[in-house]
Motif scaffolding. Sequence first.
Motif, PDB file in Angstrom:
ATOM      1  N   ASN A  75       0.869  -1.167   0.000  1.00 57.67           N
ATOM      2  CA  ASN A  75       0.000   0.000   0.000  1.00 57.67           C
ATOM      3  C   ASN A  75       0.910   1.221   0.000  1.00 57.67           C
ATOM      4  O   ASN A  75       1.678   1.441   0.932  1.00 57.67           O
ATOM      5  N   ASP A  92      -2.841   0.466  -4.209  1.00 57.32           N
ATOM      6  CA  ASP A  92      -3.177  -0.611  -3.274  1.00 57.32           C
ATOM      7  C   ASP A  92      -3.017  -1.912  -4.058  1.00 57.32           C
ATOM      8  O   ASP A  92      -3.837  -2.231  -4.912  1.00 57.32           O
ATOM      9  N   GLN A 107      -5.833  10.318  -6.721  1.00 60.35           N
ATOM     10  CA  GLN A 107      -7.141  10.623  -6.163  1.00 60.35           C
ATOM     11  C   GLN A 107      -7.319  12.116  -5.953  1.00 60.35           C
ATOM     12  O   GLN A 107      -6.501  12.766  -5.313  1.00 60.35           O
ATOM     13  N   ARG A 209     -10.163   7.154   4.608  1.00 64.44           N
ATOM     14  CA  ARG A 209      -9.193   6.062   4.473  1.00 64.44           C
ATOM     15  C   ARG A 209      -8.875   5.427   5.826  1.00 64.44           C
ATOM     16  O   ARG A 209      -8.741   4.214   5.935  1.00 64.44           O
TER      17      ARG A 209
HETATM   18  N1  DBV Z   1      -5.454  -0.957   1.993  1.00 62.70           N
HETATM   19  C1  DBV Z   1      -5.111   0.213   2.588  1.00 62.70           C
HETATM   20  C2  DBV Z   1      -3.963  -0.048   3.400  1.00 62.70           C
HETATM   21  C3  DBV Z   1      -3.624  -1.387   3.253  1.00 62.70           C
HETATM   22  C4  DBV Z   1      -4.593  -1.966   2.371  1.00 62.70           C
HETATM   23  C5  DBV Z   1      -3.301   1.012   4.217  1.00 62.70           C
HETATM   24  C6  DBV Z   1      -1.485  -1.618   4.412  1.00 62.70           C
HETATM   25  O1  DBV Z   1      -5.685   1.300   2.442  1.00 62.70           O
HETATM   26  C7  DBV Z   1      -4.664  -3.314   1.962  1.00 62.70           C
HETATM   27  C8  DBV Z   1      -2.537  -2.154   3.854  1.00 62.70           C
HETATM   28  N2  DBV Z   1      -6.724  -3.398   0.554  1.00 62.70           N
HETATM   29  C9  DBV Z   1      -5.827  -3.948   1.443  1.00 62.70           C
HETATM   30  C10 DBV Z   1      -6.235  -5.282   1.734  1.00 62.70           C
HETATM   31  C11 DBV Z   1      -7.407  -5.497   1.020  1.00 62.70           C
HETATM   32  C12 DBV Z   1      -7.699  -4.319   0.294  1.00 62.70           C
HETATM   33  C13 DBV Z   1      -8.854  -4.157  -0.530  1.00 62.70           C
HETATM   34  C14 DBV Z   1      -5.498  -6.231   2.647  1.00 62.70           C
HETATM   35  C15 DBV Z   1      -8.215  -6.757   0.973  1.00 62.70           C
HETATM   36  C16 DBV Z   1      -9.243  -6.766   2.064  1.00 62.70           C
HETATM   37  C17 DBV Z   1      -9.947  -8.099   2.091  1.00 62.70           C
HETATM   38  O2  DBV Z   1     -10.446  -8.554   1.041  1.00 62.70           O
HETATM   39  O3  DBV Z   1      -9.977  -8.658   3.175  1.00 62.70           O
HETATM   40  C18 DBV Z   1      -8.800   0.252  -2.764  1.00 62.70           C
HETATM   41  N3  DBV Z   1      -8.518  -1.902  -1.516  1.00 62.70           N
HETATM   42  C19 DBV Z   1      -9.236  -3.020  -1.272  1.00 62.70           C
HETATM   43  C20 DBV Z   1     -10.505  -2.880  -1.937  1.00 62.70           C
HETATM   44  C21 DBV Z   1     -10.521  -1.634  -2.532  1.00 62.70           C
HETATM   45  C22 DBV Z   1      -9.242  -1.051  -2.263  1.00 62.70           C
HETATM   46  C23 DBV Z   1     -11.625  -0.994  -3.349  1.00 62.70           C
HETATM   47  C24 DBV Z   1     -11.605  -3.888  -1.908  1.00 62.70           C
HETATM   48  C25 DBV Z   1     -12.298  -3.646  -0.598  1.00 62.70           C
HETATM   49  C26 DBV Z   1     -13.628  -4.268  -0.490  1.00 62.70           C
HETATM   50  O4  DBV Z   1     -14.065  -4.889  -1.450  1.00 62.70           O
HETATM   51  O5  DBV Z   1     -14.193  -4.051   0.586  1.00 62.70           O
HETATM   52  N4  DBV Z   1      -7.615   2.084  -2.133  1.00 62.70           N
HETATM   53  C27 DBV Z   1      -8.583   1.214  -1.643  1.00 62.70           C
HETATM   54  C28 DBV Z   1      -9.704   2.130  -1.289  1.00 62.70           C
HETATM   55  C29 DBV Z   1      -9.338   3.403  -1.531  1.00 62.70           C
HETATM   56  C30 DBV Z   1      -8.015   3.337  -2.073  1.00 62.70           C
HETATM   57  C31 DBV Z   1     -11.017   1.695  -0.754  1.00 62.70           C
HETATM   58  C32 DBV Z   1     -10.215   4.566  -1.271  1.00 62.70           C
HETATM   59  C33 DBV Z   1     -10.049   5.820  -1.465  1.00 62.70           C
HETATM   60  O6  DBV Z   1      -7.320   4.267  -2.415  1.00 62.70           O
END
Ligand code: DBV
Length: 247
Positions: A75, A92, A107, A209
């Motif tokens: 991340n 991510d 973003q 976030r």
């Molecule tokens: N995501 C973070 C940080 C992480 C991290 C700080 C250090 O913001 C990891 C680790 N992201 C992480 C993990 C998952 C995701 C999923 C471990 C899997 C969670 C799981 O399935 O258990 C974009 N990341 C995701 C998802 C999205 C994003 C959309 C799917 C989540 C879901 O379906 O609920 N990046 C994420 C996001 C923003 C972004 C939501 C919003 C502005 O920039």
Amino acid sequence: MLYQPFLDYAIATLQERLELSPYHIPEGFERKEGVMGKGKRQENVLTTSHAFKSKKLRQIRAAHVQGGNALQVLNFVIFPELNYDLPFFGGDLVTLPGGHLIAIDMQPLFRDDPSYKAKYAEPIMPIFEKHQANLEWGGDFPAEASQFFSPAFLWTRPQETEVVQTQVFEAFCDYLQAYLDFVEQAEEVTDGKQLDDILQAQKRYLNYRAEKDPARGMFTRLYGEEWTEEYIHGFLFDLERKLALST
Ligand code: DBV
């Protein structure tokens, strides 16, 4: 180790293109070991943190989770200083037992402002389109999150690890280079109203976030609740804490 080349590329590129200084990582967060799973499926999981800053970028930070083939996360987020209208750079990159989940974006602070879009989204649309053509749309994601993404949000869930190593890697590099072009061009904001709008937009993004961090469950299972909350608010999304200190 899937995401090590991404991290190496990012740090090398930042060092080449910016004058970086170190950003303080609170004690206990630079490196943390834990164990996931039981019996034969047990895996050691190592989380490392990396952080820098530059004149225009308040915090450049990465969390890198390495837990074997079925758990790899990078991340990587860049938070601009509050006197620049720059978007956030967000990557991510997540590998879980079910496959890969990739989100790369710049973003926006002001998603619905046409002049902001012309300045920070339109120039990257060619890069988005080039990579989108090779990477299938990742499908549903939390509706609430959509307000924070740009029109160039690259979102894909590739099955093949090779796709991550090749096409996703290229996309990550292109987005980072384009972001650093924006950083080079960015000029300081001095107008009071605009500064206040930036501050409010940064807080809104950071609070979202921190509150909705999808890694909260994973970190809590690995390292416990206390460590996890402190990591989220004291390092990963630390703007509120820093503002509280400065007033
Ligand atoms: N995501 C973070 C940080 C992480 C991290 C700080 C250090 O913001 C990891 C680790 N992201 C992480 C993990 C998952 C995701 C999923 C471990 C899997 C969670 C799981 O399935 O258990 C974009 N990341 C995701 C998802 C999205 C994003 C959309 C799917 C989540 C879901 O379906 O609920 N990046 C994420 C996001 C923003 C972004 C939501 C919003 C502005 O920039």
